[in-house]
Design a protein around this motif. Structure first.
Motif, short mmCIF file in Angstrom:
data_model
loop_
_atom_site.label_atom_id
_atom_site.label_comp_id
_atom_site.label_asym_id
_atom_site.label_seq_id
_atom_site.Cartn_x
_atom_site.Cartn_y
_atom_site.Cartn_z
N TRP A 66 0.83 -1.20 0.00
CA TRP A 66 0.00 0.00 0.00
C TRP A 66 0.87 1.26 0.00
N LEU A 67 2.02 1.19 0.70
CA LEU A 67 2.92 2.34 0.77
C LEU A 67 3.73 2.54 -0.52
N LEU A 139 6.91 -2.08 11.76
CA LEU A 139 6.62 -0.76 11.19
C LEU A 139 7.88 0.09 11.03
N LEU A 140 8.93 -0.27 11.77
CA LEU A 140 10.19 0.48 11.65
C LEU A 140 10.81 0.31 10.26
N PHE A 141 10.40 -0.75 9.54
CA PHE A 141 10.92 -0.97 8.20
C PHE A 141 10.09 -0.26 7.13
N ALA A 142 8.93 0.27 7.52
CA ALA A 142 8.07 0.97 6.56
C ALA A 142 8.75 2.17 5.90
N PRO A 143 9.57 2.96 6.63
CA PRO A 143 10.24 4.08 5.96
C PRO A 143 11.12 3.66 4.78
N LEU A 144 11.62 2.43 4.78
CA LEU A 144 12.42 1.97 3.64
C LEU A 144 11.57 1.92 2.38
N ILE A 145 10.30 1.55 2.53
CA ILE A 145 9.39 1.51 1.39
C ILE A 145 9.07 2.93 0.93
N ILE A 146 8.87 3.83 1.89
CA ILE A 146 8.57 5.22 1.55
C ILE A 146 9.75 5.87 0.85
N ILE A 147 10.96 5.53 1.25
CA ILE A 147 12.15 6.05 0.56
C ILE A 147 12.17 5.59 -0.88
N GLY A 148 11.81 4.31 -1.11
CA GLY A 148 11.77 3.83 -2.49
C GLY A 148 12.28 2.43 -2.71
N PHE A 149 12.70 1.73 -1.65
CA PHE A 149 13.15 0.36 -1.82
C PHE A 149 11.94 -0.54 -2.07
N PRO A 150 12.01 -1.45 -3.06
CA PRO A 150 10.87 -2.33 -3.35
C PRO A 150 10.55 -3.23 -2.16
N PRO A 151 9.26 -3.44 -1.85
CA PRO A 151 8.88 -4.30 -0.73
C PRO A 151 9.48 -5.70 -0.82
N LEU A 152 9.53 -6.27 -2.04
CA LEU A 152 10.10 -7.61 -2.19
C LEU A 152 11.57 -7.62 -1.81
#
Length: 274
Positions: A66-67, A139-152
Motif C-alpha cells: 500500500w505504501l 513498522l520500523l521498516f516501513a520508511p524503507l518503502i517510503i524512501i523507495g526500496f521495493p517491498p520484495l
C-alpha cells in the motif's frame, strides 16, 4: 519470492542437519551436555509461530504494498546497486529495531521469548515471539518503502538477515579473526545473549557488527567464555505457551498495578527492568 518459498523444505532440512551436527559436537566431542527438553521447547515455540506467521506476513505485505506508490525515490528491483544500498539500509534499520526491542517494554514482550533460552544452541535461534504483529516493530521498516526500496527487496534482505543469524546461536564456533571487526559472529552473539550485567543490551547487529561499533553498543565476548544465557528473570518452564506469553503477562501485571498514567506509560514503554 516463489522460488525462495519452493526451496524452503531444503533450507529447513539443512538447518535440522546442522542442529544434529551441533548435538553430536556438544555431547560427543565437547562433552558440554545438551538440554534436549529446552531444544524441543524451542521447536514447539517455532511451530506455534509458524501458525501465526501467515497472518503477520499478510498484514506486513499489505501495508508495504500500500505504501509503495507513495515512494519518494522509486528504485529498480533489478539494479544490483539498489540491492547493495538496500542491504545497508535493512542492516541499519534492523540494528535500531533490535536495539529498541531491548529498551522498550512493549517491544521486549515479543523479543524476550528469543532470549529465554538458557543454553545457546542452534534450536534456540528459532525460539521467536508470536506477537510481532501486535508489538509493531515491523513498522520500523516501513520508511524503507517510503524512501523507495521495493517491498520484495526488503522482505528478501530481511529474510536473509534472519537466516544468517541461525548460525550465530552456537558455542561450536570460536572467534573468527579479522571477520570479527565487520560481521556479527557467534562470539558476538553469545555476548548478546548473556544475562550477566556487563553484557546486557549489546551487539544488536544482524549480519554486520559495524553499527554496534559506531554507536557504542559493541561488547566483546570475554576470553574463555563463561557467560550465562537467558533472561535476568528466568522463565523456567519448557511449555511453549508460557515461554511465548510470560513476558506479556508480566507487562499486563505491571500495567494493572500502576496507579498513575505516568506509571502506566512506563509499564508499557519504559525500559525492561528484568
Amino acid at each position: 519470492m516463489s522460488e525462495f518459498i519452493s526451496h524452503r523444505p531444503g533450507i529447513i532440512l539443512a538447518l535440522l542437519l546442522l542442529a544434529l551436527a551441533e548435538f553430536f559436537w556438544r555431547t560427543r566431542i565437547a562433552r558440554k551436555g545438551y538440554d534436549v527438553r529446552a531444544s524441543l521447547a524451542s521447536l514447539g515455540v517455532a511451530a506455534g509461530g509458524a501458525l501465526i506467521k501467515p497472518l503477520t506476513a499478510g498484514v506486513t505485505a499489505s501495508v508495504f504494498l500500500w505504501l509503495q506508490p507513495y515512494a519518494l525515490f522509486p528504485m529498480a528491483l533489478g539494479d544490483w546497486r539498489v540491492w547493495m544500498a538496500g542491504f545497508i539500509a535493512v542492516e541499519f534499520t534492523y540494528y535500531w529495531f533490535h536495539r529498541w526491542s531491548h529498551l522498550i517494554n512493549w517491544l521486549w514482550a515479543s523479543h524476550a521469548v528469543h532470549h529465554s533460552a538458557t543454553e545457546l544452541t542452534l534450536p534456540a535461534a528459532v525460539r521467536l515471539g508470536w506477537t510481532g504483529l501486535i508489538s509493531g516493530g515491523w513498522l520500523l521498516f516501513a520508511p524503507l518503502i517510503i524512501i523507495g526500496f521495493p517491498p520484495l527487496m526488503v522482505a528478501v534482505l530481511l529474510a536473509g538477515n534472519l537466516l544468517f543469524q541461525y548460525g550465530l546461536h552456537t558455542e561450536a564456533i570460536g572467534r573468527l579473526g579479522i571477520l570479527e571487526h565487520i560481521f556479527n559472529t557467534p562470539s558476538h552473539h553469545r555476548a548478546h545473549h548473556a544475562s550477566d550485567t556487563a553484557w546486557l543490551d549489546c551487539n544488536f547487529g544482524g549480519v554486520l557488527i559495524v553499527f554496534d561499533r559506531m554507536f557504542g553498543t559493541f561488547v566483546p565476548e570475554p576470553a574463555g567464555g563463561g557467560l550465562h544465557y537467558g533472561l535476568v528473570k528466568p522463565i523456567t518452564s519448557n511449555n511453549p505457551l508460557r515461554i511465548a506469553l510470560q513476558t506479556w503477562l508480566d507487562l499486563a501485571t505491571s500495567f494493572g498495578r500502576a496507579t498513575t498514567w505516568r506509571e502506566r506509560g512506563k509499564a508499557l514503554f519504559g525500559r525492561p527492568s528484568a
